[in-house]
Design an enzyme around this catalytic site. Structure first.
Site, PDB file in Angstrom:
ATOM      1  N   LYS A  71       0.845  -1.196   0.000  1.00 56.27           N
ATOM      2  CA  LYS A  71       0.000   0.000   0.000  1.00 56.27           C
ATOM      3  C   LYS A  71       0.879   1.244   0.000  1.00 56.27           C
ATOM      4  O   LYS A  71       1.933   1.271   0.641  1.00 56.27           O
ATOM      5  CB  LYS A  71      -0.908  -0.017   1.236  1.00 56.27           C
ATOM      6  CG  LYS A  71      -1.939   1.111   1.288  1.00 56.27           C
ATOM      7  CD  LYS A  71      -2.844   0.938   2.504  1.00 56.27           C
ATOM      8  CE  LYS A  71      -3.879   2.054   2.610  1.00 56.27           C
ATOM      9  NZ  LYS A  71      -4.781   1.874   3.763  1.00 56.27           N
ATOM     10  N   SER A 147      -9.664   1.910   3.074  1.00 58.54           N
ATOM     11  CA  SER A 147      -8.817   2.654   2.166  1.00 58.54           C
ATOM     12  C   SER A 147      -7.801   1.795   1.426  1.00 58.54           C
ATOM     13  O   SER A 147      -7.149   2.261   0.491  1.00 58.54           O
ATOM     14  CB  SER A 147      -8.076   3.745   2.945  1.00 58.54           C
ATOM     15  OG  SER A 147      -7.206   3.156   3.907  1.00 58.54           O
ATOM     16  N   SER A 171      -9.919  -0.487   7.351  1.00 57.98           N
ATOM     17  CA  SER A 171      -9.389  -0.305   5.999  1.00 57.98           C
ATOM     18  C   SER A 171      -8.665  -1.506   5.405  1.00 57.98           C
ATOM     19  O   SER A 171      -8.286  -1.481   4.238  1.00 57.98           O
ATOM     20  CB  SER A 171      -8.448   0.908   5.955  1.00 57.98           C
ATOM     21  OG  SER A 171      -9.195   2.093   6.035  1.00 57.98           O
TER      22      SER A 171
END
Length: 473
Positions: A71, A147, A171
């Site tokens: 990420k 997210s 997330s």
């Protein structure tokens, strides 16, 4: 197709010399080049750097030669780390490896690619990225969650073997549920936050997203451990989490919080979760109804505390030391204002304003202090519940993946998507989402996730139950 394989499958092929680490990387690269434009999971990838690491990979290590996608808020030395934001997009490259990346490398893994995300991890749809929208590989017209939407979409779409995400209010677990993969948020302090760009420091945790529970346990082995660079890192032993895989669950006490099984949950989601609970019962688990009475305070508490911490953490992005620097300013104050106004997106600005407000003179006691008290009540609810049960189960998300743009003008509706995941972060507990079925929506089968919550530092129990659910599907 090697990109669709699990870590365990690839390890067997590597050790038998059927394949080499470079074969895996080349296959993933081919998949990314063919499908990333339509899915939007990756922001960038450096094939040459990864292949150079593959040439010297020690395949005898537990993760030897396995690429792990990352990420874009987790630092990998020399790689971009934009956090999905224009404010870091122009010239910032991470000067060091995050603690979690160091451990992945120690295990033989190879960091590969930067995955899309909601800007600074603020969002639950991955539509808030400054660069592109990520689409759900199960239905390209729908969101992948957020997210860590790029991480979940990459794993579910076979553009990655496994990925790292971060979880502040759901997330990792929520996008895992919406995309149909496994995602685990470890106990707060289990995994170093060193090198994770902070959103809300008392809530953020790095964790894995994988194709199955066994892979999640294996990757977790190489994420956990004390790190002197992180003041919240716990000095505790790290068990071999893979030892929890395959153990039967007979006699395990499973709690069903009545506050998590509520009107408003999609009927198909409720049916899939109830089916999974019946399967657990058939395997010998003891099902008990429990109460977490302060659940209703969770979302409101989170949206006071998380923006307050974000307001402080994001103050460092001023266009002076690194990041976007405005050309429009005439003095220092105007420089700060223009650089931040141009660099941050609308959702980040909304949360900075909210956080600054609740911390301001005259409102600190009314909002921030009261939210901390509510957080304690939520934590105490879990402490009492775990005197009666070993794990707690619930839907991960009350709804399947919704259409792209559906909540564009209604951010509150998007915030409520995390109603079942937020309390876990507020209490600092471990939680996992595992696929437990599907629901038909407009002719498409969309995945449903079961959330399993454990006591602090008891990742083994939630992995044990998650594997039982996975095997029973």
């Amino acid at each position: 197709m090697l990109a669709s394989s699990s870590i365990a499958e690839l390890r067997k092929q590597l050790l038998s010399r059927e394949i080499k680490p470079r074969d895996i990387l080349l296959d993933i690269t081919k998949a990314v080049e063919e499908r990333n434009q339509e899915i939007g999971a990756y922001l960038s990838w450096d094939v040459e750097a990864a292949l150079a690491e593959a040439e010297t990979a020690d395949i005898t290590r537990p993760l030897g030669g396995i690429p792990v996608a990352v990420k874009d808020n987790i630092s990998v030395c020399g790689q971009p780390c934009s956090c999905g934001s224009r404010i870091l997009a122009e010239n910032y490259r991470a000067p060091y490896d995050a603690g979690a990346i160091q451990l992945i490398r120690n295990g033989g893994g190879i960091p590969f690619g930067r995955l899309n995300m909601d800007e600074f991890a603020m969002g639950s749809t991955t539509e808030n990225s400054a660069f592109c929208v990520t689409r759900n590989p199960r239905d390209l017209g729908r969101v992948p969650g957020g997210s860590s939407g790029g991480s979940a979409a990459a794993v579910a779409g076979n553009l990655a073997i496994a990925a790292l995400g971060s979880d502040t209010g759901g997330s990792i677990r929520q996008p895992a549920a919406l995309c149909g993969c496994v995602g685990i948020k470890p106990t707060y302090g289990r995994v170093s936050r060193f090198g994770l760009v902070a959103f809300a420091s008392s809530l953020d945790q790095i964790g894995p997203l994988t194709k199955n529970v066994e892979d999640a346990a294996l990757l977790l082995n190489h994420l956990c451990g004390y790190d002197a660079h992180d003041s919240t890192s716990l000095i505790v032993d790290v068990p071999d989490f893979t030892q929890a895989i395959g153990r039967d669950i007979k006699g395990l006490r499973v709690g069903l919080p009545k506050e998590y099984f509520i009107a408003g949950t999609h009927p198909g989601v409720a049916a899939s979760v109830q089916s999974a609970i019946r399967r657990l019962e058939s395997l010998g688990a003891i099902i008990e109804e429990i109460s977490l009475p302060h659940t209703e305070l969770g979302v409101a508490t989170y949206y006071v505390l998380a923006p307050a911490e974000a307001s402080a953490n994001l103050a460092r992005f001023d266009g002076v030391r690194y990041g976007h620097c405005s050309d429009l300013s005439r003095d220092l104050m105007e420089h700060y204002m223009c650089s931040r106004a141009e660099g941050f997106g609308s959702e980040v600005k909304r949360r900075i304003l909210l956080g600054t407000y609740v911390l301001s003179s005259g409102y600190y006691d009314a909002y921030y202090v009261r939210a901390q008290k509510a957080r304690t009540l939520i934590r105490n609810d879990f402490i009492e519940a775990f005197k009666k049960v070993d794990v707690i189960v619930s839907p991960t998300s009350p709804m399947p993946a919704h259409k792209l743009g559906e909540f564009k003008d209604n951010p509150l509706a998007a915030y409520l998507e995390d109603v079942f995941t937020i309390p876990v972060n507020l209490a600092g507990l471990p939680g996992i989402s595992v696929p437990c079925g599907g629901v038909e929506v407009e002719g498409k089968s969309l995945p449903v996730g079961l959330q399993i919550i454990g006591k602090a530092l008891d990742e083994e129990s939630i992995l044990r139950v998650a594997h039982a659910v996975e095997q029973s599907c």
